[in-house]
Design a protein around this motif. Sequence first.
Motif, short mmCIF file in Angstrom:
data_model
loop_
_atom_site.label_atom_id
_atom_site.label_comp_id
_atom_site.label_asym_id
_atom_site.label_seq_id
_atom_site.Cartn_x
_atom_site.Cartn_y
_atom_site.Cartn_z
N ARG A 120 0.85 -1.18 0.00
CA ARG A 120 0.00 0.00 0.00
C ARG A 120 0.89 1.24 0.00
N ALA A 121 0.41 2.29 -0.64
CA ALA A 121 1.05 3.60 -0.51
C ALA A 121 0.61 4.18 0.82
N VAL A 122 1.53 4.79 1.54
CA VAL A 122 1.22 5.40 2.83
C VAL A 122 1.62 6.87 2.79
N SER A 123 1.18 7.63 3.77
CA SER A 123 1.45 9.05 3.77
C SER A 123 2.90 9.34 4.16
N ARG A 177 13.63 4.75 1.86
CA ARG A 177 12.80 4.05 0.87
C ARG A 177 11.58 4.87 0.49
N GLY A 178 11.01 5.56 1.46
CA GLY A 178 9.89 6.43 1.16
C GLY A 178 8.54 5.76 1.32
N VAL A 179 7.52 6.39 0.77
CA VAL A 179 6.13 6.01 1.04
C VAL A 179 5.58 4.96 0.09
N PRO A 185 1.25 0.26 -5.37
CA PRO A 185 0.36 1.44 -5.31
C PRO A 185 1.16 2.71 -5.02
N GLN A 186 0.78 3.77 -5.69
CA GLN A 186 1.49 5.05 -5.53
C GLN A 186 0.65 6.12 -4.83
N ASP A 193 -7.46 -0.11 -5.91
CA ASP A 193 -7.30 -1.11 -6.98
C ASP A 193 -6.51 -2.33 -6.48
N GLN A 194 -5.45 -2.08 -5.71
CA GLN A 194 -4.64 -3.18 -5.20
C GLN A 194 -5.45 -4.07 -4.26
N SER A 195 -6.22 -3.45 -3.39
CA SER A 195 -7.02 -4.24 -2.45
C SER A 195 -8.06 -5.09 -3.17
#
Length: 258
Positions: A120-123, A177-179, A185-186, A193-195
């Motif tokens: 998942r993309a996170v904040s 590494r970042g978010v 997912p970006q 969509d990923q879920s």
Amino acid sequence: MSDRTLTSLVDEVDEWGPVDWWRLELRSFVTTPYAQHALVVLAPKEAVRAEHTGVRAGSCLQSLAYMFLLVAPLVGAAAMLRWVAGGSAFDFPLAFAGVLTLISFLATAWSEYQRFRHPRAVSQSGIRTTTLMHIVPGLFTALIAITAGRELLGDGTWVWLVVILADVVVYAAILVRGVTIKDGPQNPHDNVDQSVKEIPPSTLSGIMAERDAAIDLLVARGKITADVGAEARATAPGWLALTLAPQAGSAYYRPDQA
């Protein structure tokens, strides 16, 4: 209300509005928590309060583990600070700080495993907070250990210093590494969509069948027009509310921004 079907939602609402699309979407994914959570992030508060009220043992345990992961390094650093202020060689708390860090490291390993299974993309703010709450107190603890506690690092006590520094290195790597994950997912909409991709096909087809039946019932009851019903049925899984009522969501989205 004990009856939490989509049909009961259609019966419950007299005048169908934007928030109700979100409620329908959230309720349709109630049996797939990862998908529902991806939508909760985007949904309006009114819909979340109405449809995301269940407390699961797994989610409670995960929340507790996350809280421990955040506070463990701080507790260890506080113990080291207290020792500097008035402790003795007999209560040198490096082992205490190291044990807390080791336990939190296990929670970190589980979190990273889940991130691998369910990318998942996170904040950015979330990543920054989590990593700095390990890096800063970890470095603080290590600094005290190699200065004021230097003479007490014998007899294997130094192992706990290695554990703490290893935790600092891991979280520094996570910060760098970042978010997002490459090819993952970006943004929050990619998370939806990923879920959906992670839902077994048979389960997803059942979800879609129930959703479309509810939409047909809305048309039959005159709560939405036939054109709106056709548009709703044509939306992809997870995108019903994002398409029909984007302005009601907590993160505004228009299809032409995709």
